[in-house]
Write a protein that holds these residues in place. Sequence first.
Motif, PDB file in Angstrom:
ATOM      1  N   PRO A  61       1.042  -1.131   0.251  1.00 53.54           N
ATOM      2  CA  PRO A  61       0.079  -0.073  -0.074  1.00 53.54           C
ATOM      3  C   PRO A  61       0.716   1.269  -0.129  1.00 53.54           C
ATOM      4  O   PRO A  61       2.455   1.585   0.300  1.00 53.54           O
ATOM      5  CB  PRO A  61      -1.027  -0.608   1.437  1.00 53.54           C
ATOM      6  CG  PRO A  61       0.037  -1.599   1.840  1.00 53.54           C
ATOM      7  CD  PRO A  61       0.372  -2.185   1.196  1.00 53.54           C
ATOM      8  N   GLY A  62       0.473   2.375   0.121  1.00 53.67           N
ATOM      9  CA  GLY A  62       0.970   3.360  -0.948  1.00 53.67           C
ATOM     10  C   GLY A  62       1.306   4.094   0.705  1.00 53.67           C
ATOM     11  O   GLY A  62       2.644   5.070   0.899  1.00 53.67           O
ATOM     12  N   ILE A  72       4.828   7.274   6.873  1.00 55.61           N
ATOM     13  CA  ILE A  72       4.306   8.348   6.325  1.00 55.61           C
ATOM     14  C   ILE A  72       3.549   9.199   7.543  1.00 55.61           C
ATOM     15  O   ILE A  72       3.293  10.364   7.386  1.00 55.61           O
ATOM     16  CB  ILE A  72       3.324   8.450   4.726  1.00 55.61           C
ATOM     17  CG1 ILE A  72       2.732  10.067   4.548  1.00 55.61           C
ATOM     18  CG2 ILE A  72       1.523   8.008   4.752  1.00 55.61           C
ATOM     19  CD1 ILE A  72       2.251  10.080   2.788  1.00 55.61           C
ATOM     20  N   PHE A  73       2.704   8.509   8.053  1.00 54.26           N
ATOM     21  CA  PHE A  73       1.967   8.695   9.330  1.00 54.26           C
ATOM     22  C   PHE A  73       2.920   9.452  10.411  1.00 54.26           C
ATOM     23  O   PHE A  73       3.100  10.135  10.460  1.00 54.26           O
ATOM     24  CB  PHE A  73       0.958   8.139   9.781  1.00 54.26           C
ATOM     25  CG  PHE A  73       0.568   7.115   8.390  1.00 54.26           C
ATOM     26  CD1 PHE A  73      -0.921   8.226   8.487  1.00 54.26           C
ATOM     27  CD2 PHE A  73       0.063   6.047   8.703  1.00 54.26           C
ATOM     28  CE1 PHE A  73      -1.621   7.868   7.010  1.00 54.26           C
ATOM     29  CE2 PHE A  73      -0.352   5.484   7.802  1.00 54.26           C
ATOM     30  CZ  PHE A  73      -1.771   6.256   7.039  1.00 54.26           C
ATOM     31  N   ASP A  74       4.084   8.357  10.464  1.00 59.75           N
ATOM     32  CA  ASP A  74       5.233   9.350  11.124  1.00 59.75           C
ATOM     33  C   ASP A  74       5.723  10.726  10.661  1.00 59.75           C
ATOM     34  O   ASP A  74       5.544  11.918  11.928  1.00 59.75           O
ATOM     35  CB  ASP A  74       6.018   8.218  11.535  1.00 59.75           C
ATOM     36  CG  ASP A  74       5.887   6.529  11.794  1.00 59.75           C
ATOM     37  OD1 ASP A  74       4.740   6.800  13.415  1.00 59.75           O
ATOM     38  OD2 ASP A  74       6.204   5.568  11.850  1.00 59.75           O
ATOM     39  N   LYS A 134      -3.872   2.227  -3.092  1.00 61.25           N
ATOM     40  CA  LYS A 134      -2.476   1.555  -3.536  1.00 61.25           C
ATOM     41  C   LYS A 134      -1.340   2.802  -3.963  1.00 61.25           C
ATOM     42  O   LYS A 134      -0.598   2.476  -3.773  1.00 61.25           O
ATOM     43  CB  LYS A 134      -2.636   1.381  -4.987  1.00 61.25           C
ATOM     44  CG  LYS A 134      -3.538  -0.371  -4.747  1.00 61.25           C
ATOM     45  CD  LYS A 134      -3.730  -0.822  -6.516  1.00 61.25           C
ATOM     46  CE  LYS A 134      -4.331  -2.263  -6.845  1.00 61.25           C
ATOM     47  NZ  LYS A 134      -5.511  -2.498  -5.915  1.00 61.25           N
ATOM     48  N   THR A 135      -1.917   4.157  -4.200  1.00 62.00           N
ATOM     49  CA  THR A 135      -1.146   5.244  -4.633  1.00 62.00           C
ATOM     50  C   THR A 135      -1.049   6.788  -3.990  1.00 62.00           C
ATOM     51  O   THR A 135      -0.292   7.441  -3.704  1.00 62.00           O
ATOM     52  CB  THR A 135      -0.909   5.792  -6.277  1.00 62.00           C
ATOM     53  OG1 THR A 135      -2.799   5.704  -6.093  1.00 62.00           O
ATOM     54  CG2 THR A 135      -0.622   4.762  -6.689  1.00 62.00           C
ATOM     55  N   LEU A 136      -2.322   5.787  -2.828  1.00 62.60           N
ATOM     56  CA  LEU A 136      -2.281   7.339  -1.372  1.00 62.60           C
ATOM     57  C   LEU A 136      -2.170   6.544  -0.149  1.00 62.60           C
ATOM     58  O   LEU A 136      -2.475   5.670  -0.048  1.00 62.60           O
ATOM     59  CB  LEU A 136      -3.499   7.681  -1.625  1.00 62.60           C
ATOM     60  CG  LEU A 136      -3.991   9.048  -3.030  1.00 62.60           C
ATOM     61  CD1 LEU A 136      -5.828   9.769  -2.479  1.00 62.60           C
ATOM     62  CD2 LEU A 136      -2.922  10.252  -2.690  1.00 62.60           C
ATOM     63  N   PRO A 137      -2.118   7.130   0.770  1.00 59.27           N
ATOM     64  CA  PRO A 137      -1.957   6.024   2.427  1.00 59.27           C
ATOM     65  C   PRO A 137      -2.792   5.510   3.173  1.00 59.27           C
ATOM     66  O   PRO A 137      -2.481   6.141   4.656  1.00 59.27           O
ATOM     67  CB  PRO A 137      -0.769   7.200   3.131  1.00 59.27           C
ATOM     68  CG  PRO A 137      -1.288   8.887   2.549  1.00 59.27           C
ATOM     69  CD  PRO A 137      -1.938   8.235   1.035  1.00 59.27           C
TER      70      PRO A 137
END
Length: 470
Positions: free
Chosen positions: A23-24, A30-32, A223-226
């Motif tokens: 997954p993206g 990215i969340f951290d 797929k391409t976003l988080p």
Amino acid sequence: MNTPIINKLNDIKNSNIISFHVPGHKNGKIFDRLGYSDFKNNIVNIDTTEIQGTDNLHSPEEIIKESQEIASNLFKSDYTFFLVNGTTCGIQASIMAVCSLKEKIIVNRNCHQSVINTCILGDIEPIYVNPDIDKDSGISLEVKLEDIKRLVEEDKGIKAVLITSPTYYGINTDIKSISEYLHKKNKILIVDEAHGSHIGLSKRLGVSATEQGADISIQSTHKTLPSFTQSSMLHVKSDRVDITRLKSFLKIIQSSSPSYMLMASIEMALQIYRKHGKELMEELIDNIDETKNYIRNLKNISLYEYKNKDITKMYIITKNLNKSGYEVEDILRQKYNIQVELSNLYGVLLICTIGNDKGDFEKLRQALGYIDNEIGDKNLVEVDYPKCIPKKELNPREAFYSNKKSIPVEDSIGKICAEYIIPYPPGISLLSPGEIITKEIIEYVKKCKIIGMNVTGMDDKNLDFIKIID
């Protein structure tokens, strides 16, 4: 009690693998990075169901309705629906919402298997359109307007068209021209945009299917976003689509216990898209450009480059190394701790998202630099993909419900196939249920077996036996 799934997932988490696959969100990194660690760390605490205050996905009136409206505004649709059974359920509901029993739909031959499965469920007749295939890479290219026109003019019974754009490898189709033509003919256009939820973040990525005139587009947000795996969105921008009918099919197809974790992850992805998306995308494109320039200067590793392609999908060709993509994938994972999205005979595919950072690309470039000097001993055996679509004797539903038996592959010529044969590359169904098996196809399958190409859809993984209609 042993917990093999949990154990393996923990091993993967603790190994800090560099992700160039879905997954993206790239292992939650990215969340951290953006200060959303609490969301990631406390996700189990919001695993709930329909209670007071949580609304209902199948009849939203409160928080889910509001969140879907936010998504609709962001993606410029008339209606947006959250999906918790992946893009698959959106494709299923969309096709059955616009096509009734026995009606016909044009679909690209390299469509996702869920499209044909929907034709089985809804007793709908698929009419295939073949994209061209790039001979050097084996990748299937875009669907052409003239091929759509020819099929529509030949058969006045066509109700709708479904096109995959961008494809798994990032190939874009000219949705605008096709939608304009179809709307003049009073036909409906559905776009499987599973790999395109990020397109609106930069003009360098092109234009979304919705903005090009698609009546319905379905995106895999994960797929391409988080967002989390299995979370997707369905966008409608059309007065040709019966929204009530579409909602009815979504209720049938989707789980009656929709995951609030998945819906929350869509909302988080939208938050990141709105607040940080364009900045992160520019950073991503800079990293991709730097990496592509580096690869262009290597001796044996090259890039697949195509004029109408999503630049965030990097397909790296390894043929000149005398190594298959399967071998290179294994080297990247075992030696350099880098995981790609997929490999095939010709190379490896990397899916790059706003979840990737500069360090990911630095390590990738370093690894490719070393691998570029590791030449194999033998040249790769290459095969030409059969170009002709086999004759259809039964539609998918008739074939699915027919009696079947398994026979040796070499004895199957002239018989009616009862399963799928899908070699990668190019990911196009070589044979689908109900189609006549030909000598050309059997010879190709035998070559696929020898070279170790990945072939899906057949029960016999050794490719020695094939199911036919009895």
